[in-house]
Design a protein around this motif. Structure first.
Motif, PDB file in Angstrom:
ATOM      1  N   GLU A   9     -53.573  23.990   3.183  1.00  0.00           N
ATOM      2  CA  GLU A   9     -53.437  23.271   4.438  1.00  0.00           C
ATOM      3  C   GLU A   9     -54.803  22.883   4.995  1.00  0.00           C
ATOM      4  OE1 GLU A   9     -51.109  25.512   7.212  1.00  0.00           O
ATOM      5  OE2 GLU A   9     -49.425  25.754   5.835  1.00  0.00           O
TER       6      GLU A   9
ATOM      7  N   LEU B 150     -48.453  18.900  10.857  1.00  0.00           N
ATOM      8  CA  LEU B 150     -48.101  20.245  11.285  1.00  0.00           C
ATOM      9  C   LEU B 150     -48.441  21.204  10.154  1.00  0.00           C
ATOM     10  CD1 LEU B 150     -46.761  22.344  13.126  1.00  0.00           C
ATOM     11  CD2 LEU B 150     -44.562  21.669  12.145  1.00  0.00           C
ATOM     12  N   THR B 151     -49.390  22.085  10.407  1.00  0.00           N
ATOM     13  CA  THR B 151     -49.814  23.045   9.392  1.00  0.00           C
ATOM     14  C   THR B 151     -49.421  24.444   9.879  1.00  0.00           C
ATOM     15  OG1 THR B 151     -52.009  22.984  10.419  1.00  0.00           O
ATOM     16  CG2 THR B 151     -51.690  21.673   8.416  1.00  0.00           C
ATOM     17  N   PRO B 152     -48.353  25.023   9.315  1.00  0.00           N
ATOM     18  CA  PRO B 152     -47.809  26.286   9.837  1.00  0.00           C
ATOM     19  C   PRO B 152     -48.801  27.435   9.889  1.00  0.00           C
ATOM     20  CG  PRO B 152     -46.225  25.239   8.391  1.00  0.00           C
ATOM     21  CD  PRO B 152     -47.493  24.449   8.268  1.00  0.00           C
TER      22      PRO B 152
ATOM     23  N   VAL C   4     -50.407  27.846  13.275  1.00  0.00           N
ATOM     24  CA  VAL C   4     -49.461  27.842  14.389  1.00  0.00           C
ATOM     25  C   VAL C   4     -50.043  28.465  15.657  1.00  0.00           C
ATOM     26  CG1 VAL C   4     -48.410  30.047  13.678  1.00  0.00           C
ATOM     27  CG2 VAL C   4     -47.089  28.418  15.068  1.00  0.00           C
TER      28      VAL C   4
ATOM     29  N   LEU D 185     -52.142  25.710  17.137  1.00  0.00           N
ATOM     30  CA  LEU D 185     -51.319  24.577  17.578  1.00  0.00           C
ATOM     31  C   LEU D 185     -50.408  24.931  18.739  1.00  0.00           C
ATOM     32  CD1 LEU D 185     -50.285  23.163  14.071  1.00  0.00           C
ATOM     33  CD2 LEU D 185     -52.107  22.331  15.587  1.00  0.00           C
TER      34      LEU D 185
ATOM     35  N   TYR E 213     -44.434  24.918  16.705  1.00  0.00           N
ATOM     36  CA  TYR E 213     -44.068  24.097  15.556  1.00  0.00           C
ATOM     37  C   TYR E 213     -43.595  22.702  15.953  1.00  0.00           C
ATOM     38  CZ  TYR E 213     -44.221  28.503  12.963  1.00  0.00           C
ATOM     39  OH  TYR E 213     -44.633  29.683  12.386  1.00  0.00           O
TER      40      TYR E 213
ATOM     41  N   ALA F 197     -43.586  18.624  16.767  1.00  0.00           N
ATOM     42  CA  ALA F 197     -44.091  17.470  16.015  1.00  0.00           C
ATOM     43  C   ALA F 197     -45.488  17.100  16.501  1.00  0.00           C
ATOM     44  CB  ALA F 197     -43.139  16.294  16.165  1.00  0.00           C
ATOM     45  N   ARG F 198     -46.305  16.680  15.558  1.00  0.00           N
ATOM     46  CA  ARG F 198     -47.689  16.327  15.857  1.00  0.00           C
ATOM     47  C   ARG F 198     -47.855  14.805  15.907  1.00  0.00           C
ATOM     48  NH1 ARG F 198     -48.634  20.788  17.918  1.00  0.00           N
ATOM     49  NH2 ARG F 198     -50.753  19.988  18.193  1.00  0.00           N
TER      50      ARG F 198
ATOM     51  N   GLU G 214     -46.374  16.915   7.164  1.00  0.00           N
ATOM     52  CA  GLU G 214     -45.279  17.654   7.803  1.00  0.00           C
ATOM     53  C   GLU G 214     -45.257  17.461   9.306  1.00  0.00           C
ATOM     54  OE1 GLU G 214     -43.487  22.210   8.299  1.00  0.00           O
ATOM     55  OE2 GLU G 214     -45.201  21.854   6.980  1.00  0.00           O
ATOM     56  N   GLY G 215     -44.025  17.305   9.838  1.00  0.00           N
ATOM     57  CA  GLY G 215     -43.792  17.367  11.270  1.00  0.00           C
ATOM     58  C   GLY G 215     -44.634  16.420  12.090  1.00  0.00           C
ATOM     59  N   VAL G 216     -44.656  15.128  11.701  1.00  0.00           N
ATOM     60  CA  VAL G 216     -45.425  14.137  12.454  1.00  0.00           C
ATOM     61  C   VAL G 216     -44.507  13.010  12.894  1.00  0.00           C
ATOM     62  CG1 VAL G 216     -47.506  14.682  11.142  1.00  0.00           C
ATOM     63  CG2 VAL G 216     -46.084  12.755  10.436  1.00  0.00           C
TER      64      VAL G 216
END
Length: 295
Positions: A141, A166-168, A171, A174, A177, A179-180, A208-210
């Motif tokens: 990541e 999104l880099t778990p 977390v 950030l 979790y 969305a970025r 991920e998660g954008v």
């Protein structure tokens, strides 16, 4: 090459020859070509997570890549996040997935703390993973900060999958979790991270998660294939956590589509078994050993 099938005599995996070649990092990288609307793959790349030999056997015929994700911390071990996952865990599960597959490229996540200190530390960890598992790539990541590490790994023979958005493992920084990329400065940072990872030599990038438009922009602007998770259908491929898409948990992220409800089916099977045991209707003659009648 070889695959692994269940030996009915021992219920253990034993190798049997299967024609064909395992998917490689260069072959995945080569699937991204220039099109009229930017860089893209003609046929999307299919990736799922796998943590065990048997699951790898079942998924392998359908996937281009199998990811031994550090999500196993939550899925397999019941940990609150991916942070406590160790190299030992990743190596053990990575080796099992390699044993259970023959077609898909197997990539293994590098766990938190195993690569961030320096490129040299990352190489030592990656070398251990590849030696102990037989996998074909590692995933790590981070964006621009990880570019020197990715550059060193690829130059020393370690194929790398990048991971941005999104880099778990981050977390705690950030704050969750979510969305970025909702704000312009963060959106531009994600795009810059993806380009830095691509320029450093990653053969593939997980986004991920954008926000959807960010994932589409990244997929069209970088040379390596972009694998989306909670991103965009315009990505060059998709990945999901296998237990999420099979419905093994009550709660799943918004971006997950449940293709089955295995949790309910497993619960029903266990209920039927329990009833039969308590009623002494299991086992029956079909499941017990008795003397053979004399000739």
């Amino acid at each position: 090459m070889s695959t692994f099938t269940m030996d009915t005599g021992t219920s253990r995996a034993t190798p049997s020859p299967v024609p064909g070649k395992r998917t490689t990092a260069p072959s995945i990288r080569a699937r991204k070509i220039a099109g009229e609307d930017g860089l893209r793959t003609e046929q999307p790349i299919v990736m799922l997570t796998a943590y065990t030999m048997r699951m790898a056997q079942l998924l392998d015929p359908h996937c281009d890549m199998l990811l031994v994700g550090d999500s196993l911390g939550q899925v397999i071990y019941g940990l609150p996040s991916t942070i406590p996952v160790t190299l030992e865990m990743m190596c053990a599960h990575g080796a099992a997935v390699v044993r259970g597959s023959w077609h898909a490229l197997v990539a293994v996540d590098m766990p938190f703390g195993s690569y961030e200190a320096s490129p040299v530390q990352a190489f030592e960890s990656a070398a251990r993973i590849m030696k102990e598992t037989g996998c074909a790539a590692v995933k790590l990541e981070g964006g621009e900060a990880m570019a020197p590490t990715i550059d060193l790994l690829t130059k020393r023979g370690v194929p790398v999958i990048g991971h941005v958005g999104l880099t778990p493992q981050a977390v705690n920084v950030l704050g969750g979790y979510g969305a970025r990329g909702r704000e312009e400065h963060e959106a531009q940072k994600i795009i810059a991270d993806a380009k830095a990872v691509a320029d450093a030599g990653a053969f593939c990038i997980v986004v991920e998660g954008v926000m959807e438009q960010i994932a589409t922009a990244v997929a069209r602007s970088v040379a390596p294939p972009v694998i989306g998770i909670g991103a965009s259908a315009d990505c060059d491929g998709q990945v999901l956590v296998i237990d999420d898409m099979l419905g093994m948990f009550e709660r799943t992220p918004r971006f997950v589509k449940r293709y089955d409800d295995l949790a309910a089916r497993i619960g029903e099977a266990a209920r039927a078994y329990a009833e039969e045991v308590r009623a002494r209707t299991f086992p029956t003659a079909d499941q017990t050993y008795r003397p053979k009648p004399s000739p």
